[in-house]
Design a protein around this motif. Structure first.
Motif, PDB file in Angstrom:
ATOM      1  N   SER A 113       0.962  -1.325  -0.064  1.00  0.00           N
ATOM      2  CA  SER A 113      -0.273  -0.015   0.136  1.00  0.00           C
ATOM      3  C   SER A 113       1.075   1.299   0.296  1.00  0.00           C
ATOM      4  N   THR A 114       2.132   0.940   0.353  1.00  0.00           N
ATOM      5  CA  THR A 114       2.776   2.603   0.329  1.00  0.00           C
ATOM      6  C   THR A 114       2.974   3.261  -0.903  1.00  0.00           C
ATOM      7  N   LEU A 115       3.016   2.319  -2.480  1.00  0.00           N
ATOM      8  CA  LEU A 115       2.700   2.464  -3.327  1.00  0.00           C
ATOM      9  C   LEU A 115       2.144   3.806  -3.811  1.00  0.00           C
ATOM     10  N   LEU A 116       0.689   3.174  -2.748  1.00  0.00           N
ATOM     11  CA  LEU A 116      -0.647   4.037  -3.194  1.00  0.00           C
ATOM     12  C   LEU A 116      -0.942   5.343  -1.834  1.00  0.00           C
ATOM     13  N   ILE A 117      -0.722   5.073  -1.208  1.00  0.00           N
ATOM     14  CA  ILE A 117      -0.510   5.913   0.227  1.00  0.00           C
ATOM     15  C   ILE A 117       0.663   7.381   0.298  1.00  0.00           C
ATOM     16  N   ASP A 118       1.944   6.831  -0.051  1.00  0.00           N
ATOM     17  CA  ASP A 118       3.101   7.239   0.260  1.00  0.00           C
ATOM     18  C   ASP A 118       3.618   7.691  -0.776  1.00  0.00           C
ATOM     19  N   GLY A 119       3.908   8.958  -0.628  1.00  0.00           N
ATOM     20  CA  GLY A 119       4.134   9.553  -2.161  1.00  0.00           C
ATOM     21  C   GLY A 119       5.575  10.027  -2.330  1.00  0.00           C
ATOM     22  N   GLN A 120       6.073  10.354  -4.152  1.00  0.00           N
ATOM     23  CA  GLN A 120       7.384  10.796  -4.499  1.00  0.00           C
ATOM     24  C   GLN A 120       7.206  11.950  -4.978  1.00  0.00           C
ATOM     25  N   LYS A 121       8.508  13.108  -5.246  1.00  0.00           N
ATOM     26  CA  LYS A 121       8.144  14.371  -5.861  1.00  0.00           C
ATOM     27  C   LYS A 121       9.217  14.170  -6.614  1.00  0.00           C
ATOM     28  N   VAL A 122      10.148  13.253  -7.848  1.00  0.00           N
ATOM     29  CA  VAL A 122      11.100  13.118  -8.193  1.00  0.00           C
ATOM     30  C   VAL A 122      11.314  13.701  -9.325  1.00  0.00           C
ATOM     31  N   VAL A 123      12.244  14.876  -9.165  1.00  0.00           N
ATOM     32  CA  VAL A 123      11.810  15.633 -11.029  1.00  0.00           C
ATOM     33  C   VAL A 123      13.193  15.267 -11.964  1.00  0.00           C
ATOM     34  N   PRO A 124      13.059  14.896 -13.270  1.00  0.00           N
ATOM     35  CA  PRO A 124      13.849  14.899 -14.541  1.00  0.00           C
ATOM     36  C   PRO A 124      15.246  15.708 -14.360  1.00  0.00           C
ATOM     37  N   GLN A 125      15.933  16.129 -13.812  1.00  0.00           N
ATOM     38  CA  GLN A 125      16.547  17.136 -13.675  1.00  0.00           C
ATOM     39  C   GLN A 125      17.835  16.862 -14.904  1.00  0.00           C
ATOM     40  N   ALA A 126      18.107  15.392 -14.840  1.00  0.00           N
ATOM     41  CA  ALA A 126      19.295  14.780 -16.178  1.00  0.00           C
ATOM     42  C   ALA A 126      19.002  14.877 -17.470  1.00  0.00           C
ATOM     43  N   LEU A 127      17.981  14.395 -17.713  1.00  0.00           N
ATOM     44  CA  LEU A 127      16.724  14.786 -19.253  1.00  0.00           C
ATOM     45  C   LEU A 127      17.124  16.502 -19.570  1.00  0.00           C
ATOM     46  N   LEU A 128      16.677  16.780 -18.526  1.00  0.00           N
ATOM     47  CA  LEU A 128      16.393  19.007 -17.950  1.00  0.00           C
ATOM     48  C   LEU A 128      17.737  19.526 -19.227  1.00  0.00           C
ATOM     49  N   ASP A 129      18.360  18.786 -18.037  1.00  0.00           N
ATOM     50  CA  ASP A 129      20.038  18.899 -18.378  1.00  0.00           C
ATOM     51  C   ASP A 129      20.530  18.837 -19.609  1.00  0.00           C
ATOM     52  N   ALA A 130      19.814  17.653 -19.711  1.00  0.00           N
ATOM     53  CA  ALA A 130      20.408  17.511 -21.686  1.00  0.00           C
ATOM     54  C   ALA A 130      20.411  17.837 -22.317  1.00  0.00           C
ATOM     55  N   GLY A 131      18.590  18.349 -22.516  1.00  0.00           N
ATOM     56  CA  GLY A 131      18.441  19.158 -23.534  1.00  0.00           C
ATOM     57  C   GLY A 131      16.957  18.310 -24.191  1.00  0.00           C
ATOM     58  N   TYR A 132      16.199  16.924 -23.460  1.00  0.00           N
ATOM     59  CA  TYR A 132      15.263  16.748 -23.776  1.00  0.00           C
ATOM     60  C   TYR A 132      14.040  17.878 -23.675  1.00  0.00           C
ATOM     61  N   GLU A 133      12.762  17.688 -23.928  1.00  0.00           N
ATOM     62  CA  GLU A 133      11.916  18.632 -24.537  1.00  0.00           C
ATOM     63  C   GLU A 133      11.225  17.372 -24.602  1.00  0.00           C
ATOM     64  N   PHE A 134      10.217  17.380 -23.529  1.00  0.00           N
ATOM     65  CA  PHE A 134       9.003  16.364 -23.081  1.00  0.00           C
ATOM     66  C   PHE A 134       7.388  16.809 -24.310  1.00  0.00           C
ATOM     67  N   LYS A 135       6.795  15.968 -24.598  1.00  0.00           N
ATOM     68  CA  LYS A 135       5.946  16.468 -25.480  1.00  0.00           C
ATOM     69  C   LYS A 135       4.688  15.719 -24.760  1.00  0.00           C
ATOM     70  N   GLN A 136       5.073  15.646 -23.463  1.00  0.00           N
ATOM     71  CA  GLN A 136       3.330  15.703 -22.479  1.00  0.00           C
ATOM     72  C   GLN A 136       3.730  16.090 -21.530  1.00  0.00           C
ATOM     73  N   PRO A 137       4.356  17.028 -21.063  1.00  0.00           N
ATOM     74  CA  PRO A 137       5.043  17.942 -19.878  1.00  0.00           C
ATOM     75  C   PRO A 137       3.978  17.689 -18.505  1.00  0.00           C
ATOM     76  N   THR A 138       2.550  17.956 -18.924  1.00  0.00           N
ATOM     77  CA  THR A 138       1.462  17.993 -18.611  1.00  0.00           C
ATOM     78  C   THR A 138       0.494  16.483 -18.237  1.00  0.00           C
ATOM     79  N   LEU A 139      -0.279  16.433 -17.335  1.00  0.00           N
ATOM     80  CA  LEU A 139      -0.804  15.186 -17.062  1.00  0.00           C
ATOM     81  C   LEU A 139      -1.658  15.576 -18.432  1.00  0.00           C
ATOM     82  N   GLU A 140      -2.607  16.013 -18.146  1.00  0.00           N
ATOM     83  CA  GLU A 140      -3.546  16.593 -18.845  1.00  0.00           C
ATOM     84  C   GLU A 140      -3.169  16.416 -20.745  1.00  0.00           C
ATOM     85  N   GLN A 141      -2.148  16.888 -20.753  1.00  0.00           N
ATOM     86  CA  GLN A 141      -1.879  16.491 -22.836  1.00  0.00           C
ATOM     87  C   GLN A 141      -1.524  15.212 -22.406  1.00  0.00           C
ATOM     88  N   ALA A 142      -1.391  14.511 -21.700  1.00  0.00           N
ATOM     89  CA  ALA A 142      -0.662  12.657 -21.463  1.00  0.00           C
ATOM     90  C   ALA A 142      -1.772  11.943 -21.861  1.00  0.00           C
TER      91      ALA A 142
END
Length: 327
Positions: free
Chosen positions: A291-320
């Motif tokens: 249940s920890t997967l459902l009730i305990d959160g994690q805020k994980v940032v894709p910093q390495a991808l952003l630093d390397a210049g990857y451009e997300f096609k769907q950066p928001t959940l609404e877009q996804a």
């Protein structure tokens, strides 16, 4: 290019294969993809070769890139002691087979890309976590850590390694969203617990795009120059005793959401109400330690991808969610 994929027929491996074949066909480049399988009778998709693990132990074929994705779903059933052993074995055994192949073959792959998950960081609430963050020890961390450390042994043979720590992958064909479609379509979807827990997610399209981006960066040598330039404070390189390059990437979208927001967005996408709530005590009773997967959160940032210049096609959940077809 020759690519070998363990877990190639799965939710992520098949989408990766389809996109790679499409891109290389468009560019008139040669691409050969081989899926590793334990079932020799598995139906072979068009333009995909199949190889059993027994054949891998004997083959003289070489591969430019190995993509290691094999592993049972961590959220598929309760974490009994036996299930924990299965989860570990489903990751360790394929990785050991790949390492044996790398060790004995005279022509080494140019890169091993190995799966992992943001569970490596453990439960840390709404604290922003980048590739250079530390971890909290729990079962998810121990599972990911053992898998990662085993994959990193490829550097002993001079093979660079890229570790991909994946968040919740969003696509109606499978994963978490695929499992939630039925209750949400029936109008009984709802938030989990207080809904404040942070969910770090990524669209399947961006997971595939990021995986290809990582491969291209490493093969072109751009990753080497970027990571050792000292131009960013988030060091995603791993310190290996033999100086062979190893790096870790968070495969998450740049805009995480709370479970409450996720619930409302999915309900709006499906045009269904989301009045229900599953209380935390009930979730713990139903799923136990998992249940920890459902009730305990994690805020994980894709910093390495952003630093390397990857451009997300769907950066928001609404877009996804927008434009996705529900079967």
């Amino acid at each position: 290019m020759n690519i070998l994929i363990s877990g190639g027929s799965g939710f992520l491996g098949s989408a990766f294969s389809d996109e790679m074949l499409k891109r290389y066909r468009t560019q008139n480049k040669d691409l050969h993809i081989t899926w590793l399988t334990r079932d020799s009778s598995q139906v072979r998709p068009d333009n995909i070769s199949m190889m059993t693990y027994d054949e891998l132990a004997r083959t003289e074929q070489s591969f430019d890139v190995i993509l290691n994705l094999a592993g049972a779903g961590i959220a598929d059933s309760r974490w009994s002691d036996e299930r924990k052993k299965q989860l570990l074995a489903s990751r360790v055994k394929p990785t050991e087979s790949l390492l044996s192949f790398i060790e004995r073959h005279p022509i080494k792959p140019k890169l091993l890309v190995s799966g992992s998950a943001i569970g490596w960081y453990g439960t840390q609430g709404d604290k922003s976590l980048t590739e250079s963050s530390t971890f909290q020890t729990d079962f998810s961390h121990r599972l990911c850590e053992e898998w990662e450390q085993l994959a990193l042994k490829a550097t002993d043979y001079g093979v660079p390694v890229a570790i991909m720590r994946t968040g919740v992958v969003i696509h109606p064909d499978g994963g978490m969203l695929g499992k939630l479609l039925t209750p949400f379509k029936m109008g009984v979807g709802g938030q989990l617990g207080d809904g404040k827990q942070v969910m770090s997610w990524v669209s399947r399209d961006d997971w595939v795009g990021a995986a290809i981006f990582i491969i291209e960066q490493h093969l072109s040598g751009k990753n080497n120059s970027q990571q050792h330039s000292g131009s960013n404070t988030n060091d995603n390189t791993l310190k290996m005793p033999n100086d062979t390059l190893a790096a870790v990437y968070n495969l998450t979208a740049p805009n995480s959401v709370t479970n409450h927001t996720f619930t409302k967005d999915v309900g709006a996408w499906l045009h269904r109400p989301t009045f229900f709530t599953l209380p935390t005590p009930l979730l713990k009773l139903m799923f136990g330690e998992m249940s920890t997967l459902l009730i305990d959160g994690q805020k994980v940032v894709p910093q390495a991808l952003l630093d390397a210049g990857y451009e997300f096609k769907q950066p928001t959940l609404e877009q996804a969610l927008k434009g996705q077809v529900v079967k």
